[in-house]
Scaffold this motif. Sequence first.
Motif, PDB file in Angstrom:
ATOM      1  N   PRO A  57      42.089  40.798  33.606  1.00  0.00           N
ATOM      2  CA  PRO A  57      43.195  39.897  33.241  1.00  0.00           C
ATOM      3  C   PRO A  57      43.897  40.306  31.953  1.00  0.00           C
ATOM      4  O   PRO A  57      45.099  40.062  31.801  1.00  0.00           O
ATOM      5  CB  PRO A  57      42.512  38.534  33.086  1.00  0.00           C
ATOM      6  CG  PRO A  57      41.066  38.812  32.920  1.00  0.00           C
ATOM      7  CD  PRO A  57      40.804  40.069  33.681  1.00  0.00           C
ATOM      8  N   GLN A  85      38.697  32.290  30.971  1.00  0.00           N
ATOM      9  CA  GLN A  85      37.723  33.243  31.511  1.00  0.00           C
ATOM     10  C   GLN A  85      36.385  33.123  30.784  1.00  0.00           C
ATOM     11  O   GLN A  85      35.318  33.169  31.410  1.00  0.00           O
ATOM     12  CB  GLN A  85      38.263  34.671  31.367  1.00  0.00           C
ATOM     13  CG  GLN A  85      39.497  34.965  32.199  1.00  0.00           C
ATOM     14  CD  GLN A  85      39.194  35.066  33.682  1.00  0.00           C
ATOM     15  OE1 GLN A  85      38.139  35.532  34.073  1.00  0.00           O
ATOM     16  NE2 GLN A  85      40.129  34.618  34.506  1.00  0.00           N
ATOM     17  N   ASP A 106      43.220  41.576  41.608  1.00  0.00           N
ATOM     18  CA  ASP A 106      42.797  40.303  42.183  1.00  0.00           C
ATOM     19  C   ASP A 106      43.532  40.099  43.505  1.00  0.00           C
ATOM     20  O   ASP A 106      44.610  39.501  43.532  1.00  0.00           O
ATOM     21  CB  ASP A 106      43.112  39.147  41.214  1.00  0.00           C
ATOM     22  CG  ASP A 106      42.578  37.811  41.745  1.00  0.00           C
ATOM     23  OD1 ASP A 106      41.800  37.805  42.713  1.00  0.00           O
ATOM     24  OD2 ASP A 106      42.956  36.766  41.164  1.00  0.00           O
ATOM     25  N   SER A 154      34.073  30.239  31.763  1.00  0.00           N
ATOM     26  CA  SER A 154      33.325  30.413  33.008  1.00  0.00           C
ATOM     27  C   SER A 154      32.247  31.491  32.908  1.00  0.00           C
ATOM     28  O   SER A 154      31.388  31.569  33.780  1.00  0.00           O
ATOM     29  CB  SER A 154      34.292  30.787  34.140  1.00  0.00           C
ATOM     30  OG  SER A 154      34.921  32.037  33.884  1.00  0.00           O
ATOM     31  N   LEU A 155      32.276  32.298  31.848  1.00  0.00           N
ATOM     32  CA  LEU A 155      31.320  33.400  31.720  1.00  0.00           C
ATOM     33  C   LEU A 155      30.220  33.144  30.693  1.00  0.00           C
ATOM     34  O   LEU A 155      29.172  33.801  30.755  1.00  0.00           O
ATOM     35  CB  LEU A 155      32.051  34.700  31.333  1.00  0.00           C
ATOM     36  CG  LEU A 155      33.007  35.307  32.360  1.00  0.00           C
ATOM     37  CD1 LEU A 155      33.698  36.528  31.771  1.00  0.00           C
ATOM     38  CD2 LEU A 155      32.281  35.687  33.640  1.00  0.00           C
ATOM     39  N   ILE A 182      36.235  40.896  31.120  1.00  0.00           N
ATOM     40  CA  ILE A 182      37.551  40.265  31.289  1.00  0.00           C
ATOM     41  C   ILE A 182      38.665  41.281  31.056  1.00  0.00           C
ATOM     42  O   ILE A 182      39.795  40.904  30.735  1.00  0.00           O
ATOM     43  CB  ILE A 182      37.718  39.062  30.332  1.00  0.00           C
ATOM     44  CG1 ILE A 182      37.539  39.502  28.878  1.00  0.00           C
ATOM     45  CG2 ILE A 182      36.749  37.947  30.668  1.00  0.00           C
ATOM     46  CD1 ILE A 182      37.864  38.401  27.873  1.00  0.00           C
TER      47      ILE A 182
END
Length: 340
Positions: free
Chosen positions: A257, A222, A335, A225-226, A254
Amino acid sequence: MSNTPAAADSRSPGTEDTAVAVLQPDTAAKAFVGRSPGQLAWIRLKRDRTAFASFIIVVFFILIALFAPVISRLYGVTATEGFSDKLTYQGLPTGYLGGISGDHWLGLEAGIGRDLFMQLIFGMRTSLIIAFLSAIISIVLGVVLGIVSGYFGGWVDQSLTWFTDFMLAFPFLVFALAIIPIINTASYDVGEEVPGSFRIAVIIGVFALFGWMTTARLVRGQILSLREREYVEAARAAGAGSAHILFKQLLPNIWAPILVSFSLALPGFIAAEAALSFLNIGVVEPTPDLGRLVYYGRQWLGTPDWAYFLIPASTVFVAVLAFNLLGDSLRDALDPKSSK
């Protein structure tokens, strides 16, 4: 004249309505209110009947664990109190289905004479304490290591990734069977009784040691990608330090998750704790435990007291199933694409 009735009627029929609509916006537009991802997830979760049923069961078990001493006082029996006078010479409880009666709602333990209802209540308390503390510690470790690994990259990421893969290569059950007895015996002198609280602490430590890797890998992915997002670049440009960016900018993004990982870790720890106690490696007498109840009850399957095995085994099964279903529902709610 312009103010005559004829002049007033010459206006377009929709002019006045249009003016009113401009001054008073359509109330239907007010119905479209923006909702946060958390609010949307909560709405989806409330519509899920499986999530609702599993949530009720989970809350029921948690309340039982929290108020176990209160239940014991109201019930009038402690978890360690024995009733040997209500056992036959063969060690079996008198009466039907293991001695179920108004005084003992689930009967008595065969061969020992303790109240099975109280053993289940305090056994659930033991299992949930170990599961929750193990999950919290392992999630915290996984989050910290995953954030650091994903954000800094380079040799830091390579080292932590290698260490994570190294820990994943260890067989948990084999290591637990070997290390837990060694720690217990090495910490106390020969012949000295190991306190139940120390045994519980050792189990929590072993679970936390082997429970952080999945969370660390999830969080690392995560963060990768951030970390290049605009708000992170803006924080760097404003002179924010690494700790601020990690725990004030990236961590709040995050939480979903992490919450799912925590909810799915709980049933795994409950089942693992019961398995260790079943193998006589985890919690031992006199601390109540569900896994040990299942172990003792298996030898009475061929007798009229088969309920002695079925009741604790069903309790473990329902608890693990409810936590698993709640975790799966929570993941789908946070999600929705994951269920497709």
